[in-house]
Scaffold this motif. Structure first.
Motif, mmCIF file in Angstrom:
data_model
loop_
_atom_site.group_PDB
_atom_site.id
_atom_site.type_symbol
_atom_site.label_atom_id
_atom_site.label_comp_id
_atom_site.label_asym_id
_atom_site.label_seq_id
_atom_site.Cartn_x
_atom_site.Cartn_y
_atom_site.Cartn_z
ATOM 1 N N LEU A 6 0.859 -1.182 0.000
ATOM 2 C CA LEU A 6 0.000 0.000 0.000
ATOM 3 C C LEU A 6 0.894 1.230 0.000
ATOM 4 O O LEU A 6 1.538 1.537 0.998
ATOM 5 N N SER A 7 0.931 1.932 -1.118
ATOM 6 C CA SER A 7 1.779 3.122 -1.205
ATOM 7 C C SER A 7 1.104 4.338 -0.585
ATOM 8 O O SER A 7 1.738 5.105 0.129
ATOM 9 N N ASN A 8 -0.180 4.530 -0.879
ATOM 10 C CA ASN A 8 -0.931 5.648 -0.289
ATOM 11 C C ASN A 8 -1.416 5.238 1.096
ATOM 12 O O ASN A 8 -2.591 4.961 1.329
ATOM 13 N N GLY A 9 -0.471 5.225 2.033
ATOM 14 C CA GLY A 9 -0.703 4.631 3.351
ATOM 15 C C GLY A 9 -1.755 5.293 4.203
ATOM 16 O O GLY A 9 -2.202 4.716 5.197
ATOM 17 N N HIS A 10 -2.192 6.498 3.824
ATOM 18 C CA HIS A 10 -3.222 7.156 4.630
ATOM 19 C C HIS A 10 -4.561 6.425 4.577
ATOM 20 O O HIS A 10 -5.401 6.614 5.455
ATOM 21 N N GLY A 63 2.973 6.073 3.758
ATOM 22 C CA GLY A 63 2.335 7.316 4.158
ATOM 23 C C GLY A 63 3.129 8.484 3.615
ATOM 24 O O GLY A 63 2.567 9.506 3.238
ATOM 25 N N SER A 64 4.446 8.312 3.545
ATOM 26 C CA SER A 64 5.275 9.261 2.808
ATOM 27 C C SER A 64 5.089 8.916 1.334
ATOM 28 O O SER A 64 5.659 7.938 0.837
ATOM 29 N N LEU A 65 4.263 9.686 0.652
ATOM 30 C CA LEU A 65 3.792 9.291 -0.667
ATOM 31 C C LEU A 65 4.910 9.214 -1.697
ATOM 32 O O LEU A 65 5.891 9.930 -1.641
ATOM 33 N N GLY A 66 4.722 8.327 -2.664
ATOM 34 C CA GLY A 66 5.621 8.199 -3.793
ATOM 35 C C GLY A 66 6.610 7.057 -3.714
ATOM 36 O O GLY A 66 7.294 6.753 -4.690
ATOM 37 N N GLN A 67 6.679 6.372 -2.572
ATOM 38 C CA GLN A 67 7.730 5.380 -2.371
ATOM 39 C C GLN A 67 7.315 3.944 -2.677
ATOM 40 O O GLN A 67 8.166 3.092 -2.962
ATOM 41 N N GLY A 68 6.026 3.674 -2.632
ATOM 42 C CA GLY A 68 5.566 2.291 -2.723
ATOM 43 C C GLY A 68 5.871 1.596 -4.031
ATOM 44 O O GLY A 68 6.094 0.372 -4.059
ATOM 45 N N PHE A 125 1.809 -6.822 -6.197
ATOM 46 C CA PHE A 125 0.780 -5.822 -6.450
ATOM 47 C C PHE A 125 1.069 -4.576 -5.617
ATOM 48 O O PHE A 125 1.628 -4.668 -4.523
ATOM 49 N N SER A 126 0.670 -3.413 -6.114
ATOM 50 C CA SER A 126 0.740 -2.202 -5.299
ATOM 51 C C SER A 126 -0.419 -1.284 -5.655
ATOM 52 O O SER A 126 -1.002 -1.382 -6.744
ATOM 53 N N LEU A 127 -0.752 -0.396 -4.727
ATOM 54 C CA LEU A 127 -1.845 0.568 -4.919
ATOM 55 C C LEU A 127 -1.319 1.974 -4.659
ATOM 56 O O LEU A 127 -0.577 2.209 -3.706
ATOM 57 N N HIS A 128 -1.763 2.904 -5.513
ATOM 58 C CA HIS A 128 -1.316 4.298 -5.446
ATOM 59 C C HIS A 128 -2.496 5.235 -5.658
ATOM 60 O O HIS A 128 -3.427 4.907 -6.407
ATOM 61 N N ILE A 130 7.715 8.598 -8.202
ATOM 62 C CA ILE A 130 6.825 7.727 -8.969
ATOM 63 C C ILE A 130 7.334 7.570 -10.400
ATOM 64 O O ILE A 130 7.371 6.469 -10.964
ATOM 65 N N TRP A 131 7.727 8.674 -11.008
ATOM 66 C CA TRP A 131 8.094 8.641 -12.424
ATOM 67 C C TRP A 131 9.488 8.063 -12.636
ATOM 68 O O TRP A 131 9.772 7.486 -13.703
ATOM 69 N N GLU A 132 10.362 8.171 -11.658
ATOM 70 C CA GLU A 132 11.629 7.445 -11.737
ATOM 71 C C GLU A 132 11.356 5.943 -11.743
ATOM 72 O O GLU A 132 11.956 5.190 -12.528
ATOM 73 N N ALA A 133 10.450 5.511 -10.865
ATOM 74 C CA ALA A 133 10.100 4.092 -10.816
ATOM 75 C C ALA A 133 9.380 3.659 -12.096
ATOM 76 O O ALA A 133 9.608 2.554 -12.608
#
Length: 278
Positions: free
Chosen positions: A64-68, A116-121, A142-145, A155-158
């Motif tokens: 879960l990337s968008n941890g909030h 929760g620190s967005l962009g890392q997942g 799997f991941s969710l953003h 995100i765009w580097e990944a």
């Protein structure tokens, strides 16, 4: 998928009750993603709730990337057997393992990264997927953003890295609800055609209605069938923030506020209790 729809209804009840209980948290995105996470954990993924293995060998993984939107994550983890459902009542309370954003030092089964620190997942998911390839593990990551999360540069580097390295055991999903904490994504920083952006980076892109359970299951099955073909897969998932609770639906204000007693009662009246409240 009546059984999955019933589970998702209970998950939505859990979400509004958890957030109401401490008058803090993020109900909007959680409600919107309830169908997706229910389908993932109860139908799509090959995973082992117990005993929980942090490395996740020989099983599918989810990050879960968008941890909030932790309320929906915690509910689905508990309901699928990772930890007791009764623990949901401790959400965001002192000494709880269920913090506002998932953490690993709490040793909560099912949580493999702090987010929760967005962009890392996405970067984490790519690393896990590459590890599986190196280990000869044929399972999927799997991941969710969030769509607002796409404003983060990492995100765009990944997104460039994964196609270049043919990370084709990876399925990411973008929750395209068009809302973020400060307003609509169009007003804050227009994202344009998200699918076209990922396609030009070299991803296989598919679209789905994230609040139609039959379509969610069918699309995730299709995504699985596309793995192993040299490209990572990106699902653009259209959802409604606050889905299932009429006065929350489509309003960015519900990104991070809790319902009061009257609003909770109104929300619960719209969400059938199917598995029993915690």
């Amino acid at each position: 998928m009546p059984q999955l729809q019933d589970i998702a209804s209970q998950v939505r009840r859990d979400i509004v009750r958890m957030v109401h209980g401490v008058q803090s948290g993020h109900p909007g995105g959680s409600l919107g993603c309830a169908d997706f996470l229910t389908a993932l954990y109860f139908k799509i993924m090959d995973h082992k709730p117990t005993p929980f293995d942090m490395d996740g060998k020989d099983q599918d993984l989810f990050f879960l990337s968008n941890g909030h939107i932790s309320p929906v994550f915690y509910s689905v983890l508990a309901r699928s057997g990772y930890f007791p459902v009764t623990e949901l009542s401790t959400f965001r309370k002192l000494n709880s393992r269920l913090q506002g954003h998932p953490t690993t030092h709490e040793h909560l089964p099912g949580v493999r990264i702090a987010s929760g620190s967005l962009g890392q997942g996405m970067s984490v998911a790519i690393g896990a997927a590459l590890s599986k390839k190196l280990n000869g593990d044929k399972h999927i990551v799997f991941s969710l953003h969030g769509d607002g999360e796409l404003e983060e540069g990492q995100i765009w580097e990944a997104a460039m890295f994964a196609p270049h390295h043919k990370v084709d055991n990876l399925i990411i999903t973008i929750d395209a609800n068009g809302q973020q904490i400060d307003g609509t994504t169009a007003d804050v920083a227009g994202l344009g055609d998200i699918g076209a952006k990922f396609e030009v980076f070299g991803w296989h892109v598919i679209h789905m209605d994230g609040n139609n359970m039959d379509e969610v299951v069918a699309t995730l099955e299709k995504a699985k069938s596309l793995t192993g073909q040299g490209k990572p897969i990106c699902i653009i998932m259209k959802t409604v923030m606050g889905e299932g609770v009429d006065f929350m639906e489509g309003h960015h204000e519900w990104h991070g506020i809790a319902p009061n007693d009257e609003q909770l009662a109104k929300a619960l009246a719209q969400l059938p209790e199917t598995l029993g409240d915690y």
